[in-house]
Enzyme design. Sequence first.
Site, mmCIF file in Angstrom:
data_model
loop_
_atom_site.group_PDB
_atom_site.id
_atom_site.type_symbol
_atom_site.label_atom_id
_atom_site.label_comp_id
_atom_site.label_asym_id
_atom_site.label_seq_id
_atom_site.Cartn_x
_atom_site.Cartn_y
_atom_site.Cartn_z
ATOM 1 N N GLU A 93 0.833 -1.178 -0.136
ATOM 2 C CA GLU A 93 0.040 -0.163 -0.012
ATOM 3 C C GLU A 93 0.874 1.327 -0.112
ATOM 4 O OE1 GLU A 93 -2.655 -0.550 3.297
ATOM 5 O OE2 GLU A 93 -3.409 -2.394 2.464
ATOM 6 N N ASN A 144 2.165 -4.715 -3.330
ATOM 7 C CA ASN A 144 0.883 -5.337 -3.141
ATOM 8 C C ASN A 144 -0.149 -4.141 -2.877
ATOM 9 O OD1 ASN A 144 -1.052 -7.183 -2.485
ATOM 10 N ND2 ASN A 144 -0.811 -6.818 -0.346
ATOM 11 N N HIS A 181 -10.351 -6.460 -2.246
ATOM 12 C CA HIS A 181 -11.453 -6.526 -1.223
ATOM 13 C C HIS A 181 -12.554 -6.097 -2.119
ATOM 14 C CE1 HIS A 181 -8.948 -7.764 1.820
ATOM 15 N NE2 HIS A 181 -7.868 -6.506 1.693
ATOM 16 N N GLU A 210 -5.843 -11.030 -1.563
ATOM 17 C CA GLU A 210 -6.581 -10.691 -0.362
ATOM 18 C C GLU A 210 -7.965 -10.746 -0.419
ATOM 19 O OE1 GLU A 210 -5.417 -7.254 2.063
ATOM 20 O OE2 GLU A 210 -2.923 -7.731 1.814
ATOM 21 N N ASP A 212 -11.900 -10.923 -0.940
ATOM 22 C CA ASP A 212 -12.772 -11.137 -0.050
ATOM 23 C C ASP A 212 -13.927 -10.459 -1.020
ATOM 24 O OD1 ASP A 212 -12.238 -8.445 0.674
ATOM 25 O OD2 ASP A 212 -11.770 -9.415 2.763
HETATM 26 O O1 G3I Z 1 -4.261 -8.411 18.765
HETATM 27 C C1 G3I Z 1 -5.172 -7.329 19.328
HETATM 28 C C2 G3I Z 1 -5.523 -7.555 20.512
HETATM 29 O O2 G3I Z 1 -4.823 -8.051 21.608
HETATM 30 C C3 G3I Z 1 -6.603 -6.358 20.914
HETATM 31 O O3 G3I Z 1 -7.222 -6.532 22.335
HETATM 32 C C4 G3I Z 1 -7.558 -6.043 20.096
HETATM 33 C C5 G3I Z 1 -8.133 -4.714 20.520
HETATM 34 O O4 G3I Z 1 -8.417 -3.757 19.159
HETATM 35 O O5 G3I Z 1 -6.680 -5.784 18.780
HETATM 36 C C6 G3I Z 1 -6.112 -6.840 18.536
HETATM 37 O O6 G3I Z 1 -5.442 -6.361 17.188
HETATM 38 C C7 G3I Z 1 -6.272 -6.120 15.940
HETATM 39 C C8 G3I Z 1 -5.618 -7.077 14.957
HETATM 40 O O7 G3I Z 1 -6.222 -6.751 13.644
HETATM 41 C C9 G3I Z 1 -5.640 -8.579 15.268
HETATM 42 O O8 G3I Z 1 -6.997 -8.939 15.274
HETATM 43 C C10 G3I Z 1 -6.243 -4.798 15.479
HETATM 44 O O9 G3I Z 1 -7.113 -3.879 16.519
HETATM 45 C C11 G3I Z 1 -6.813 -4.604 14.258
HETATM 46 O O10 G3I Z 1 -6.564 -3.280 13.711
HETATM 47 C C12 G3I Z 1 -6.077 -5.570 13.299
HETATM 48 O O11 G3I Z 1 -6.535 -5.341 12.003
HETATM 49 C C13 G3I Z 1 -6.265 -5.880 10.859
HETATM 50 C C14 G3I Z 1 -5.969 -4.792 9.879
HETATM 51 O O12 G3I Z 1 -5.352 -5.258 8.563
HETATM 52 C C15 G3I Z 1 -4.947 -3.652 10.434
HETATM 53 O O13 G3I Z 1 -4.362 -2.842 9.722
HETATM 54 C C16 G3I Z 1 -6.747 -7.089 10.290
HETATM 55 O O14 G3I Z 1 -6.940 -8.196 11.114
HETATM 56 C C17 G3I Z 1 -6.385 -7.568 9.269
HETATM 57 O O15 G3I Z 1 -7.112 -8.369 8.346
HETATM 58 C C18 G3I Z 1 -5.983 -6.113 8.062
HETATM 59 O O16 G3I Z 1 -5.496 -6.768 6.850
HETATM 60 C C19 G3I Z 1 -5.206 -5.663 5.879
HETATM 61 C C20 G3I Z 1 -3.698 -6.290 5.126
HETATM 62 O O17 G3I Z 1 -2.805 -6.348 6.169
HETATM 63 C C21 G3I Z 1 -3.402 -5.109 4.067
HETATM 64 N N1 G3I Z 1 -4.674 -5.078 3.306
HETATM 65 C C22 G3I Z 1 -5.779 -4.598 3.953
HETATM 66 C C23 G3I Z 1 -6.322 -5.739 4.767
HETATM 67 C C24 G3I Z 1 -7.595 -5.270 5.459
HETATM 68 O O18 G3I Z 1 -7.617 -4.220 6.085
#
Ligand code: G3I
Length: 341
Positions: A93, A144, A181, A210, A212
Site C-alpha cells: 500500500e 501489493n 477487497h 486478499e 474477499d
Molecule cells: O491483537 C489485538 C488484541 O490484543 C486487542 O485486544 C484488539 C483490540 O483492538 O486488537 C487486536 O489487534 C487487532 C488485529 O487486527 C488482530 O485482530 C487490531 O486492533 C486490528 O487493527 C487488526 O486489523 C487488521 C488490519 O489489517 C490492520 O491494519 C486485520 O486483522 C487485517 O485483516 C488487516 O489486513 C489488511 C492487510 O494487512 C493489508 N490489506 C488490507 C487488509 C484489510 O484491512
Amino acid sequence: ENEMKFDATEPGRNQFSYGGADAVTGAASRNGQAVRGHTLAWHKQVAAWVSQDGVKNNNNYSRRELLDILKNHIFNVVGRYKGSVREWDVCNEVLDDDQSIVRTNPDAYTLRPSIWATHIGEEFIDSAFVWAHQADPEAKLYINDYNVEFAGNAKTEAYYNLVKRLQKSGVPIDGCGLQCHLTTGQLDTLKLEKNIRRYADMDLDCIITELDIALANPHAADALTLQAKEYGAVTRVFLRNDNCPSMLMWGISDNHSWRQNKPLLFDSDLQPKPAYYNVHAQMRLAAERAGQSGIEDIRGDETIVSTRYIDLYGRPTTQNGLVIEVNTYSDGSVKAVKKVY
Ligand code: G3I
C-alpha cells in the site's frame, strides 16, 4: 493476516518475536502448504518504536538510521523464513488514494506519506526489494495494493506506472498483487483480466492476494448466489492466466473477517457457502479439462522417478477423486498437475 507484520515480528528495536509467524510456517510445513509472507514495509502496524502512527518520525531518526532499521528488519525476517516462505509482499500500500495525477501525466504516480516514504524517500521501495532478494534469492517478491484491480481506474494506472518504473530500474520484483477487497456488483472481469494480462507482456506476475467479496445487499434473497457467481468469475480469471499463479482469500470464515457482510467462503459455523462450492467447481472443471485434453508439458528425456498425491489443501491423499499429482523427474524438477481419478 497479522503475524508477519512489523509490530508482530520486531516489537522492540532489534528484538525479534517469531512465535506467531513460526506457528504459521510450522503448520504449513506439516501440511505441505506454501506460505506468502505479509508484509515487510507498510505504513500500518509499524512497531511504536519506529513510529507512533506509521507516518510521524517522532523519534527523530535520521534518514540513514531509518534505512538501517528497514534493512535490519528485512534481513532478519526474510532470512529466518528463507526456504519456508515462498513469496513476500515486500512493500504494501505505498500508493496514495488520490491518483488524479495520472489524468495530466499518464506515466505518473503519487506515493502515500509514511515513515518510510516521507523520511527516506521513494528509494525505500527499491532498497527493500534489493535487501529481500539478498536475504532469500529464491523467494518471489511482490508489491501489493488495494483499489488497483480494474484497468482504467486512476489508481490502477498509477500502480502500473510504479511497477514499470521499478522494473526499468532493475529492482528484483517478480510482480504485483491485487488485494481484491470487493463488494458484490463491483466486479468487472474484462477490466480485471486486461490488467493482469498487461503484466504478462512485461514478464511479470499479477496475483490475487486478499480476495474477499462482501454482500452489497445482505438481506436480498439471491445475495449468496450473486456472491458465488462473482467468486467463480474471479477464480476463472485466475485459472486461465499463467502469470497469475496465486489466489488467496483474506480469511476463512465470515465471523473472523475484518469486514462486515459475510465476505468469505465459510459461514460463522465454518460451513461452506455457495461461493465455496463455486470456487471448487471452477477448479474441478479446469482440472477435468486439463485431464481430458491430455495437456502435458513437453519435456526432454526426463522420466518420472516418484509420484505423490495431495488434496486441494496440500494434505497427502490417495489417487482418488480430484487430486494434485506431484511428479518428481529425473532432472530433479517437480511438476504438479490437477487430475481427476
Ligand atoms: O491483537 C489485538 C488484541 O490484543 C486487542 O485486544 C484488539 C483490540 O483492538 O486488537 C487486536 O489487534 C487487532 C488485529 O487486527 C488482530 O485482530 C487490531 O486492533 C486490528 O487493527 C487488526 O486489523 C487488521 C488490519 O489489517 C490492520 O491494519 C486485520 O486483522 C487485517 O485483516 C488487516 O489486513 C489488511 C492487510 O494487512 C493489508 N490489506 C488490507 C487488509 C484489510 O484491512
